[in-house]
Design a protein around this motif. Sequence first.
Motif, short mmCIF file in Angstrom:
data_model
loop_
_atom_site.label_atom_id
_atom_site.label_comp_id
_atom_site.label_asym_id
_atom_site.label_seq_id
_atom_site.Cartn_x
_atom_site.Cartn_y
_atom_site.Cartn_z
N VAL A 42 0.81 -1.22 0.00
CA VAL A 42 0.00 0.00 0.00
C VAL A 42 0.84 1.26 0.00
CG1 VAL A 42 -2.06 -1.03 1.01
CG2 VAL A 42 -0.28 -0.13 2.52
N ARG A 43 2.10 1.17 0.45
CA ARG A 43 2.91 2.37 0.50
C ARG A 43 4.36 2.03 0.78
NH1 ARG A 43 0.34 7.24 3.47
NH2 ARG A 43 -1.18 6.73 1.87
N ASP A 44 5.25 2.91 0.29
CA ASP A 44 6.66 2.90 0.65
C ASP A 44 6.95 4.21 1.36
OD1 ASP A 44 7.32 0.45 -0.48
OD2 ASP A 44 7.87 1.33 -2.41
N LEU A 45 7.77 4.16 2.40
CA LEU A 45 8.21 5.36 3.10
C LEU A 45 9.72 5.46 2.95
CD1 LEU A 45 6.16 5.01 6.43
CD2 LEU A 45 5.60 6.41 4.43
N PRO A 46 10.20 6.11 1.87
CA PRO A 46 11.64 6.23 1.69
C PRO A 46 12.23 7.31 2.58
CG PRO A 46 10.49 7.28 -0.12
CD PRO A 46 9.44 6.68 0.77
N PHE A 47 13.48 7.12 2.97
CA PHE A 47 14.23 8.13 3.72
C PHE A 47 15.69 8.02 3.34
CE2 PHE A 47 13.58 4.40 6.30
CZ PHE A 47 14.76 4.18 6.98
N SER A 48 16.54 8.88 3.88
CA SER A 48 17.92 9.01 3.40
C SER A 48 18.72 7.72 3.46
CB SER A 48 18.64 10.10 4.17
OG SER A 48 18.72 9.77 5.55
N THR A 49 18.50 6.88 4.46
CA THR A 49 19.32 5.67 4.62
C THR A 49 18.56 4.37 4.40
OG1 THR A 49 18.92 5.73 7.00
CG2 THR A 49 20.94 6.78 6.21
N GLY A 50 17.28 4.44 4.04
CA GLY A 50 16.52 3.21 3.85
C GLY A 50 15.11 3.45 3.36
N VAL A 51 14.29 2.43 3.50
CA VAL A 51 12.89 2.50 3.08
C VAL A 51 12.07 1.54 3.93
CG1 VAL A 51 13.19 0.74 1.28
CG2 VAL A 51 11.32 2.39 1.09
N VAL A 52 10.85 1.95 4.25
CA VAL A 52 9.90 1.08 4.95
C VAL A 52 8.83 0.68 3.93
CG1 VAL A 52 8.24 0.85 6.82
CG2 VAL A 52 10.28 2.24 7.15
N HIS A 53 8.64 -0.62 3.75
CA HIS A 53 7.60 -1.14 2.87
C HIS A 53 6.40 -1.51 3.73
CE1 HIS A 53 10.28 -1.21 -0.54
NE2 HIS A 53 11.16 -1.87 0.19
N ILE A 54 5.20 -1.10 3.30
CA ILE A 54 3.97 -1.32 4.08
C ILE A 54 2.99 -2.15 3.25
CG2 ILE A 54 2.09 -0.22 5.33
CD1 ILE A 54 3.92 2.31 5.35
N LYS A 114 6.87 3.94 11.81
CA LYS A 114 8.19 4.57 11.89
C LYS A 114 9.23 3.55 11.47
CE LYS A 114 6.94 7.40 15.89
NZ LYS A 114 7.25 7.71 17.29
N GLY A 115 10.32 4.06 10.90
CA GLY A 115 11.43 3.20 10.54
C GLY A 115 12.73 3.97 10.61
N SER A 116 13.82 3.26 10.85
CA SER A 116 15.12 3.92 10.87
C SER A 116 16.22 2.94 10.48
CB SER A 116 15.42 4.50 12.25
OG SER A 116 15.66 3.48 13.19
N VAL A 117 17.26 3.49 9.88
CA VAL A 117 18.50 2.78 9.60
C VAL A 117 19.62 3.75 9.92
CG1 VAL A 117 19.95 1.68 7.85
CG2 VAL A 117 17.47 1.40 7.75
N GLY A 118 20.43 3.41 10.92
CA GLY A 118 21.49 4.33 11.34
C GLY A 118 20.89 5.63 11.84
N ARG A 119 21.39 6.75 11.31
CA ARG A 119 20.90 8.06 11.74
C ARG A 119 19.68 8.54 10.96
NH1 ARG A 119 25.84 11.84 13.60
NH2 ARG A 119 26.93 10.26 14.82
N GLY A 120 19.35 7.89 9.85
CA GLY A 120 18.19 8.29 9.06
C GLY A 120 16.92 7.64 9.59
N SER A 121 15.81 8.37 9.48
CA SER A 121 14.54 7.81 9.96
C SER A 121 13.38 8.43 9.21
CB SER A 121 14.38 8.05 11.46
OG SER A 121 14.29 9.42 11.72
N VAL A 122 12.21 7.81 9.39
CA VAL A 122 10.97 8.30 8.80
C VAL A 122 9.85 8.03 9.78
CG1 VAL A 122 10.40 6.14 7.60
CG2 VAL A 122 9.56 8.31 6.70
N SER A 123 8.86 8.91 9.78
CA SER A 123 7.65 8.78 10.60
C SER A 123 6.47 9.17 9.72
CB SER A 123 7.75 9.67 11.82
OG SER A 123 6.62 9.51 12.64
N SER A 124 5.49 8.30 9.62
CA SER A 124 4.40 8.49 8.66
C SER A 124 3.32 9.45 9.09
CB SER A 124 3.76 7.15 8.34
OG SER A 124 3.05 6.66 9.49
#
Length: 129
Positions: A42-54, A114-124
Motif C-alpha cells: 500500500v505504500r513505501d516510506l523512503p528516507f535518506s538511509t533506507g525505506v519502509v515497505h507497508i 516509523k522506521g530507521s536505519v542508522g541516523r536516518g529515519s521516517v515517521s508516517s
Amino acid sequence: MDTGAIRRWFALGTAVLTVSGVLALATPASAQADSYCGGRKVRDLPFSTGVVHIYKRNGYVCAVTFPRTASGTKRTMSVSVQARGNRPVVDKGKYTHHAGPITVHAGHRCVWIKGSVGRGSVSSGWILC
C-alpha cells in the motif's frame, strides 16, 4: 566427449551460476519484502538511509525496514507499527539485512509507522485511515 566440449559445458555452467547469483543480489528490497509480508503493498516510506515497505491484508498491516545499500555489516535498524488506540509494536536492533516484519491488526483504524536505519529515519503520521 572430448576435453574441449567438457570445458565449454563447464564455462557455460559457471556463467549461468554467476548470472543467477548477480540477479539474486540485485533483487529490489520491495521484492524481498513481499516474502516477509503478505497482502498488497500500500505504500513505501523512503528516507535518506533506507525505506519502509507497508503491506495490508484483511485488516492487518505489515511493515519491514530495509537499508538503502546492502553493506553486509550490522547496523542499528528499527520498524514500528501502531494502530490508533494501541501501543506501538517495535522491532529494534543491530541487523545486516532488515528490521521486521511487524504485523499488527488495525481493522479500519489508522496506523502510525516509523522506521530507521542508522541516523536516518521516517515517521508516517496517521495513515491508511
